[in-house]
Write a protein that holds these residues in place. Structure first.
Motif, PDB file in Angstrom:
ATOM      1  N   SER A   1      -4.826  -1.965 -12.137  1.00  0.00           N
ATOM      2  CA  SER A   1      -4.293  -1.740 -13.483  1.00  0.00           C
ATOM      3  C   SER A   1      -5.334  -1.094 -14.383  1.00  0.00           C
ATOM      4  N   ARG A   2      -6.574  -1.470 -14.193  1.00  0.00           N
ATOM      5  CA  ARG A   2      -7.645  -0.880 -14.994  1.00  0.00           C
ATOM      6  C   ARG A   2      -7.907   0.583 -14.617  1.00  0.00           C
ATOM      7  N   LYS A   3      -7.655   0.914 -13.343  1.00  0.00           N
ATOM      8  CA  LYS A   3      -7.982   2.257 -12.875  1.00  0.00           C
ATOM      9  C   LYS A   3      -6.856   3.261 -13.088  1.00  0.00           C
ATOM     10  N   TRP A   4      -5.601   2.880 -12.728  1.00  0.00           N
ATOM     11  CA  TRP A   4      -4.546   3.896 -12.811  1.00  0.00           C
ATOM     12  C   TRP A   4      -3.233   3.397 -13.399  1.00  0.00           C
ATOM     13  N   GLY A   5      -3.183   2.205 -13.943  1.00  0.00           N
ATOM     14  CA  GLY A   5      -2.009   1.790 -14.694  1.00  0.00           C
ATOM     15  C   GLY A   5      -1.091   0.839 -13.964  1.00  0.00           C
ATOM     16  N   ARG A   6      -0.542   1.269 -12.813  1.00  0.00           N
ATOM     17  CA  ARG A   6       0.388   0.393 -12.094  1.00  0.00           C
ATOM     18  C   ARG A   6       0.091   0.461 -10.602  1.00  0.00           C
ATOM     19  N   PRO A   7      -0.473  -0.578 -10.044  1.00  0.00           N
ATOM     20  CA  PRO A   7      -0.709  -0.587  -8.596  1.00  0.00           C
ATOM     21  C   PRO A   7       0.595  -0.428  -7.822  1.00  0.00           C
ATOM     22  N   TYR A   8       0.516   0.169  -6.657  1.00  0.00           N
ATOM     23  CA  TYR A   8       1.714   0.540  -5.912  1.00  0.00           C
ATOM     24  C   TYR A   8       2.311  -0.612  -5.107  1.00  0.00           C
ATOM     25  N   LEU A   9       1.473  -1.495  -4.582  1.00  0.00           N
ATOM     26  CA  LEU A   9       1.937  -2.500  -3.638  1.00  0.00           C
ATOM     27  C   LEU A   9       2.341  -3.780  -4.362  1.00  0.00           C
ATOM     28  N   THR A  10       3.449  -4.370  -3.946  1.00  0.00           N
ATOM     29  CA  THR A  10       3.929  -5.605  -4.551  1.00  0.00           C
ATOM     30  C   THR A  10       3.302  -6.814  -3.855  1.00  0.00           C
ATOM     31  N   ARG A  11       3.417  -7.957  -4.493  1.00  0.00           N
ATOM     32  CA  ARG A  11       2.888  -9.186  -3.886  1.00  0.00           C
ATOM     33  C   ARG A  11       3.586  -9.483  -2.566  1.00  0.00           C
ATOM     34  N   ALA A  12       4.885  -9.206  -2.486  1.00  0.00           N
ATOM     35  CA  ALA A  12       5.635  -9.489  -1.261  1.00  0.00           C
ATOM     36  C   ALA A  12       5.121  -8.672  -0.080  1.00  0.00           C
ATOM     37  N   PHE A  13       4.588  -7.488  -0.347  1.00  0.00           N
ATOM     38  CA  PHE A  13       4.055  -6.662   0.739  1.00  0.00           C
ATOM     39  C   PHE A  13       2.991  -7.425   1.514  1.00  0.00           C
ATOM     40  N   PHE A  14       2.103  -8.110   0.818  1.00  0.00           N
ATOM     41  CA  PHE A  14       1.003  -8.796   1.488  1.00  0.00           C
ATOM     42  C   PHE A  14       1.499  -9.992   2.296  1.00  0.00           C
ATOM     43  N   ASP A  15       2.532 -10.671   1.816  1.00  0.00           N
ATOM     44  CA  ASP A  15       3.115 -11.749   2.614  1.00  0.00           C
ATOM     45  C   ASP A  15       3.701 -11.201   3.914  1.00  0.00           C
ATOM     46  N   LEU A  16       4.380 -10.076   3.823  1.00  0.00           N
ATOM     47  CA  LEU A  16       4.993  -9.486   5.015  1.00  0.00           C
ATOM     48  C   LEU A  16       3.937  -9.007   6.002  1.00  0.00           C
ATOM     49  N   ILE A  17       2.887  -8.402   5.490  1.00  0.00           N
ATOM     50  CA  ILE A  17       1.792  -7.982   6.363  1.00  0.00           C
ATOM     51  C   ILE A  17       1.147  -9.206   7.026  1.00  0.00           C
ATOM     52  N   GLY A  18       0.991 -10.256   6.234  1.00  0.00           N
ATOM     53  CA  GLY A  18       0.413 -11.479   6.782  1.00  0.00           C
ATOM     54  C   GLY A  18       1.264 -12.084   7.875  1.00  0.00           C
ATOM     55  N   ALA A  19       2.583 -11.884   7.802  1.00  0.00           N
ATOM     56  CA  ALA A  19       3.481 -12.456   8.804  1.00  0.00           C
ATOM     57  C   ALA A  19       3.570 -11.602  10.061  1.00  0.00           C
ATOM     58  N   THR A  20       3.327 -10.294   9.945  1.00  0.00           N
ATOM     59  CA  THR A  20       3.588  -9.393  11.076  1.00  0.00           C
ATOM     60  C   THR A  20       2.356  -8.683  11.621  1.00  0.00           C
ATOM     61  N   LEU A  21       1.325  -8.511  10.784  1.00  0.00           N
ATOM     62  CA  LEU A  21       0.164  -7.721  11.200  1.00  0.00           C
ATOM     63  C   LEU A  21      -1.157  -8.426  10.919  1.00  0.00           C
ATOM     64  N   ALA A  22      -1.133  -9.739  10.769  1.00  0.00           N
ATOM     65  CA  ALA A  22      -2.350 -10.448  10.359  1.00  0.00           C
ATOM     66  C   ALA A  22      -3.503 -10.235  11.332  1.00  0.00           C
ATOM     67  N   ASP A  23      -3.194 -10.109  12.626  1.00  0.00           N
ATOM     68  CA  ASP A  23      -4.267  -9.896  13.594  1.00  0.00           C
ATOM     69  C   ASP A  23      -4.899  -8.518  13.454  1.00  0.00           C
ATOM     70  N   ARG A  24      -4.250  -7.648  12.700  1.00  0.00           N
ATOM     71  CA  ARG A  24      -4.775  -6.308  12.447  1.00  0.00           C
ATOM     72  C   ARG A  24      -5.346  -6.178  11.032  1.00  0.00           C
ATOM     73  N   VAL A  25      -5.502  -7.303  10.358  1.00  0.00           N
ATOM     74  CA  VAL A  25      -6.020  -7.311   8.988  1.00  0.00           C
ATOM     75  C   VAL A  25      -7.362  -8.025   8.958  1.00  0.00           C
ATOM     76  N   LEU A  26      -8.300  -7.448   8.235  1.00  0.00           N
ATOM     77  CA  LEU A  26      -9.550  -8.127   7.902  1.00  0.00           C
ATOM     78  C   LEU A  26      -9.654  -8.202   6.386  1.00  0.00           C
ATOM     79  N   LEU A  27      -9.660  -9.428   5.868  1.00  0.00           N
ATOM     80  CA  LEU A  27      -9.966  -9.634   4.459  1.00  0.00           C
ATOM     81  C   LEU A  27     -11.439 -10.017   4.350  1.00  0.00           C
ATOM     82  N   VAL A  28     -12.179  -9.268   3.560  1.00  0.00           N
ATOM     83  CA  VAL A  28     -13.559  -9.634   3.254  1.00  0.00           C
ATOM     84  C   VAL A  28     -13.539 -10.200   1.837  1.00  0.00           C
ATOM     85  N   MET A  29     -13.814 -11.488   1.714  1.00  0.00           N
ATOM     86  CA  MET A  29     -13.685 -12.175   0.437  1.00  0.00           C
ATOM     87  C   MET A  29     -15.041 -12.688  -0.028  1.00  0.00           C
TER      88      MET A  29
END
Length: 412
Positions: free
Chosen positions: A250-278
């Motif tokens: 929001s600070r950079k370009w106004g409206r981020p493209y991805l919704t919160r639901a997108f990350f839940d769906l990715i977590g359910a179907t592609l989690a083994d292909r995701v690396l979160l560095v926190m």
């Protein structure tokens, strides 16, 4: 010679395509890295990723991205070719900028939108765009290109834009009459490095010391780093990361493209292909980056933070990615769009491609002339960047140039 009859279809939702059949085109199994054009598995063209975009409302609806995927079947009804395609009413979320083309054409009385975009939405990552199944009959790729052209005519779109194809797909499209455009990104080549210390040893002394200092400073004050993938990613991690994503986006370009639901769906179907560095400090998460894991590459995508700390962006996005990729034995890291600051962190300039075709021959001629000049400028820019790489080039050569920027963007 046996001729094959192909049937092309336009699919308004990826759910209407059998997932296994789509993925057999997107990432055919059993191929070497060379046979797979450098990427045996690319997560961004999978059925799961494209469906997460649609099912979450990140594309479709009023987003300006209307799915219009093109598929080609052979005479037996087998899916042999596909392209992730969208009718666009704007030029946002593409990372290959054609706003000036649209403005000029509309000032001249033309109508630039809708246009047909062949892409992984919001994802400036090189990948196959003409998806061909193993064992497809000769002519399947040509049938797919022909179907894209027919869709452009039927929808009265001004143009076809294929963004971030592989070099091989770019050449195929160029040979088919598309105009070729180039750009540059920064990628990290893992070959030759067993671990981060090996990478540091290859740097000029001044750069090596600077990176060590940045890593110390980033973790000063009790900052801890976590790698999360697969089942270790829980809902609270997605909640924290989405907060970072929204805050920085929001600070950079106004409206981020991805919704919160997108990350839940990715977590359910592609989690083994995701690396979160926190990054965590004083018991709470303060920053993070999402990466996707291919068979040959680690793809850095988005970063965000709710607390500013010096050099934390570099640690979370670049240095931790190097650590992970080397530990996994990956061949490279693709660190997203933009960012001269990546050069000083060991990421080298790499060519990217897009291919474009226009219905109006006058517009095509004008853009062809522009692209000729732009390609030469991109070549000069990459040569300039290579001259400022931080690696040792000889006794007494410090390498690099601290004048290159320290800015960052929400795309990793």
């Amino acid at each position: 010679m046996i001729s094959t009859t192909f049937t092309a279809r336009v699919i308004p939702s990826i759910l209407a395509v059998d997932a296994e059949a789509w993925d057999a085109c997107a990432n055919p199994p059993g191929r070497s890295a060379d046979e797979a054009e450098g990427e045996r598995f690319n997560p961004f063209i999978t059925h799961a990723f494209l469906n997460a975009l649609e099912a979450s409302g990140s594309v479709g609806g009023r987003s300006g991205w209307t799915p219009a995927h093109v598929t080609v079947e052979d005479g037996r009804g087998r899916l042999v070719a596909a392209a992730p395609a969208y009718l666009k009413s704007h030029s946002q979320g593409e990372y290959v900028f054609d706003h000036a083309w649209a403005d000029a054409y509309e000032r001249a009385g033309g109508r630039y939108y809708p246009k047909l975009q062949v892409a992984a939405p919001f994802t400036p990552v090189t990948g196959r765009r003409l998806l061909i199944a193993a064992g497809a009959a000769q002519g399947a790729r040509e049938a797919l290109i022909g179907a894209l052209r027919e869709l452009r005519k039927q929808t009265k779109a001004s143009s076809i834009h294929v963004t971030f194809p592989t070099a091989e797909d770019a050449e195929r499209l160029s040979n088919a009459g598309f105009l070729l455009r180039t750009g540059e990104q920064f990628h990290f080549a893992c070959e030759g490095f067993a671990n981060f210390d090996d990478f540091l040893a290859a740097l000029a002394s001044r750069k090596r010391k600077a990176i060590k200092r940045e890593r110390r400073d980033a973790l000063d004050g009790g900052v801890e780093i976590e790698w999360l993938t697969g089942q270790s990613i829980r809902r609270e991690h997605w909640d924290a990361f989405f907060k970072f994503y929204i805050h920085t986006g929001s600070r950079k370009w106004g409206r981020p493209y991805l919704t919160r639901a997108f990350f839940d769906l990715i977590g359910a179907t592609l989690a083994d292909r995701v690396l979160l560095v926190m990054a965590r400090r004083a018991g709470r998460y303060i920053a993070g980056a999402i990466n996707f894991i291919g068979d040959d590459a680690l793809y850095g995508r988005n970063w965000g933070a709710i607390e500013h700390r010096p050099f934390l962006h570099f640690e979370v996005c670049y240095y931790q990615a190097i650590d992970f990729a080397l530990a996994r034995g990956l061949r490279r890291i693709e660190a997203g769009a933009q960012g001269e600051h990546k050069l000083a962190r060991g990421y080298r300039p790499a060519l990217t491609y897009s291919a474009h075709e226009f219905a109006d021959a006058r517009l095509a001629r004008a853009i062809a002339d522009y692209l000729g000049h732009e390609r030469a400028a991109v070549d000069r820019t990459i040569a300039h960047y290579e001259g400022h790489a931080p690696f040792r080039r000889g006794e007494g050569d410090a390498g690099g140039d601290e004048r290159l920027g320290e800015s960052f963007d929400a795309d990793v």
